[in-house]
Design an enzyme around this catalytic site. Structure first.
Site, short mmCIF file in Angstrom:
data_model
loop_
_atom_site.label_atom_id
_atom_site.label_comp_id
_atom_site.label_asym_id
_atom_site.label_seq_id
_atom_site.Cartn_x
_atom_site.Cartn_y
_atom_site.Cartn_z
N LYS A 1 47.10 73.25 8.25
CA LYS A 1 47.97 72.10 8.50
C LYS A 1 47.32 70.74 8.27
O LYS A 1 46.15 70.55 8.51
CB LYS A 1 48.50 72.15 9.95
CG LYS A 1 49.59 73.19 10.09
CD LYS A 1 50.40 72.99 11.34
CE LYS A 1 51.36 71.83 11.21
NZ LYS A 1 51.95 71.52 12.51
N GLU B 1 53.64 59.33 12.21
CA GLU B 1 54.42 59.70 13.41
C GLU B 1 54.26 58.64 14.50
O GLU B 1 55.22 58.27 15.18
CB GLU B 1 53.95 61.04 13.94
CG GLU B 1 54.23 62.21 13.01
CD GLU B 1 53.49 63.46 13.46
OE1 GLU B 1 54.03 64.20 14.27
OE2 GLU B 1 52.34 63.67 13.02
N LYS C 1 54.16 38.00 29.90
CA LYS C 1 52.96 38.12 29.07
C LYS C 1 52.57 39.55 28.68
O LYS C 1 52.41 39.84 27.49
CB LYS C 1 51.79 37.45 29.78
CG LYS C 1 52.01 35.96 29.98
CD LYS C 1 50.93 35.33 30.83
CE LYS C 1 51.32 33.94 31.26
NZ LYS C 1 52.53 33.92 32.14
N SER D 1 45.08 70.62 12.43
CA SER D 1 45.51 71.27 13.67
C SER D 1 44.33 72.05 14.22
O SER D 1 43.52 72.59 13.47
CB SER D 1 46.67 72.22 13.36
OG SER D 1 46.74 73.21 14.35
N ASN E 1 53.22 24.57 35.41
CA ASN E 1 54.47 25.01 34.77
C ASN E 1 54.57 24.56 33.32
O ASN E 1 54.91 25.36 32.44
CB ASN E 1 55.68 24.49 35.56
CG ASN E 1 55.73 25.08 36.97
OD1 ASN E 1 55.00 26.01 37.26
ND2 ASN E 1 56.57 24.52 37.82
#
Ligand code: ARG
Length: 460
Positions: free
Chosen positions: A284, A291, A326, A278, A111
């Site tokens: 594009k 993002e 964790k 793209s 602990n």
């Protein structure tokens, strides 16, 4: 159906299921270095206080150092049956050094051990994240220096409001990141107390020296209350909270880069390194990195909420629930670290279109406030009246489908006869930003002064 799918894995029945839910070795092996450092400090202290012999200490310390090498070289065999990193290492140590190993766990429990290990791990992580925040700040300051006088539209409500300089805008993020840096620093200072020696929960009857272990592990002092020491996970929640706020800032900047890199805005072009094409539309360029940074806040903030929910309602002291501290934290810290690295890379590489920004800066009657200020300053008009008169001038420009600068003096005098030709000196976007010299304002000289200020602080 799905039950049969996964149930098939549990050949040995419920015991295997127990092992699966109980074991943490799959993820807590990550802090093997911290676990070994904690054990070495503990063994040194046990020998110093004559709780174990010096020969046993030497065997333990050497054995642990060898195990660390093994794990670092990937030759260590982790066993799930041994549950977690603490028991994996202790068991391997006893195979290596025999009887001495069995004395290591004197005056200690898993602990206080895990509480110590995880504090050390989070502390190291904070150090890394602070370093990375500094890197991003330095990258932003460098760009702010180049763009200290480049005009662009400043927005409120995402509507063109007043011209600002790009340098000023970039330095706004340096300010946010500075607060993030200090939040991590504060969290670090608060977590830096040592639980080791709290043992299971009540302390120990052995004459241990907690100051010694705290000091060896770089903590400021031993934790004062053994019950709190083993059951406190505030440090995880607090660090996740600092991480969430930092990720939120990155998300805002990422969103601006997404907007600025659209053909409609065209303020910035992100480098190929941080964009993708793209598969169907050849024209594009997608700002994927921006993002993704915009989105990553989701899991980071999620980890903070999850950890707060784990702790909510837990009675003192340790409960196995806390093993759930964790995975989410690891993921959140890794994610923030990656986001900071990606943002730093993007900031260094992006190319601004100064002409486009300057053109946009003048759109939407963005210098209207300058007219109002002019009326106040030169005609001593109360600001509210000046605001009203300026509204009429803007309406006139709108009606004539021209910019404020393109109105004639006569047209403006039809609204307010006392206006003189001096008004043209305040109408351009350059004039507008030049005039914003109040402390913290966007005037290029101010921005350069702030660049210098940050360079001194950041060593850039
Ligand atoms: N793997 C455990 C954890 O991460 C270590 C502590 C276990 N202590 C116990 N009393 N079972 O929380």
């Amino acid at each position: 159906m799905s039950n049969r799918m996964w149930g098939g894995r549990f050949k040995a029945g419920p015991d295997a299921i127990m092992e699966e839910i109980n074991a943490s070795i799959g993820y807590d092996k990550r802090f093997f270095r911290e676990d070994i450092a904690g054990s070495i400090a503990h063994a040194n202290m046990l020998a110093k206080t004559a709780i174990i012999s010096e020969e046993d200490r030497d065997a333990i310390v050497q054995g642990l150092a060898d195990l660390r090498d093994e794990i670092e070289h990937n030759t260590f065999n982790f066993s799930r049956a041994l549950e977690d990193i603490h028991m994996n290492i202790e068991s391997a140590l006893s195979e290596r050094v025999g009887k001495a190993a069995a004395r290591l766990h004197t005056a200690r429990s898993r602990n206080d051990q895990v509480a110590t290990d995880f504090r050390l791990y989070v502390r190291n992580t904070i150090d890394l994240l602070m370093e990375q925040i500094g890197d991003l700040q330095r990258a932003l300051v460098k760009r702010a220096q180049e763009e200290y006088a480049s005009v662009m539209p400043g927005f409120t409500h995402l509507q063109t409001a007043q011209p600002v300089t790009l340098g000023h805008h970039l330095l706004a993020y340096v300010e946010m990141l500075s607060r993030d840096y200090h939040r991590f620093m504060d969290a670090r200072a608060r977590l830096n107390v040592c639980p080791l020696g709290a043992a299971a929960l009540a302390g120990t009857s052995f004459p241990i020296d907690r100051d010694m272990t705290a000091q060896e592990l770089g903590f400021d002092r031993p934790a004062s209350n053994s019950l709190d020491a083993v059951s406190d996970r505030d440090f995880v929640i607090e660090t996740l909270s600092a991480a969430s706020i930092c990720a939120m800032h990155l998300s805002r900047f990422a969103e601006e880069l997404v907007i600025w890199s659209t053909p409609q805005f065209g303020f910035v072009s992100l480098s190929d390194k941080f964009s993708t094409g793209s598969s169907i539309m050849p024209q594009k360029r997608n700002p994927d990195a921006a993002e993704l940074i915009r989105a990553k806040i989701g899991r980071i903030f999620g980890a903070q909420v999850a950890m707060t929910m784990v702790m909510k309602g837990l009675p003192l002291t340790y409960s196995k629930d806390m093993q759930e501290d964790k995975e989410g934290a690891f993921d959140a810290f890794d994610t923030l670290s990656l986001s900071l690295a990606a943002m730093t890379g993007m900031v260094g590489d992006m190319v601004f279109d100064r002409d486009k920004m300057a053109a946009a800066a003048g759109a939407g009657f963005s210098t209207a406030t300058d007219i109002a200020d002019f009326l106040v300053r030169t005609l001593n008009m109360p600001f509210r009246n000046a605001h009203h008169a300026t509204g009429a001038i803007v309406a006139l420009a709108e009606k004539n489908n021209c910019t404020l600068e393109q109105l004639t003096l006569e047209q403006m005098q039809s609204v307010e006869p006392k206006i003189t030709k001096d008004i043209f000196a305040v109408l351009g976007v350059e004039n507008s930003v030049q005039s914003r010299t109040s402390f913290g304002g966007t005037a290029p000289d101010n921005v350069m002064a702030q660049v210098n200020h940050w360079q001194a602080i950041l060593g850039a």
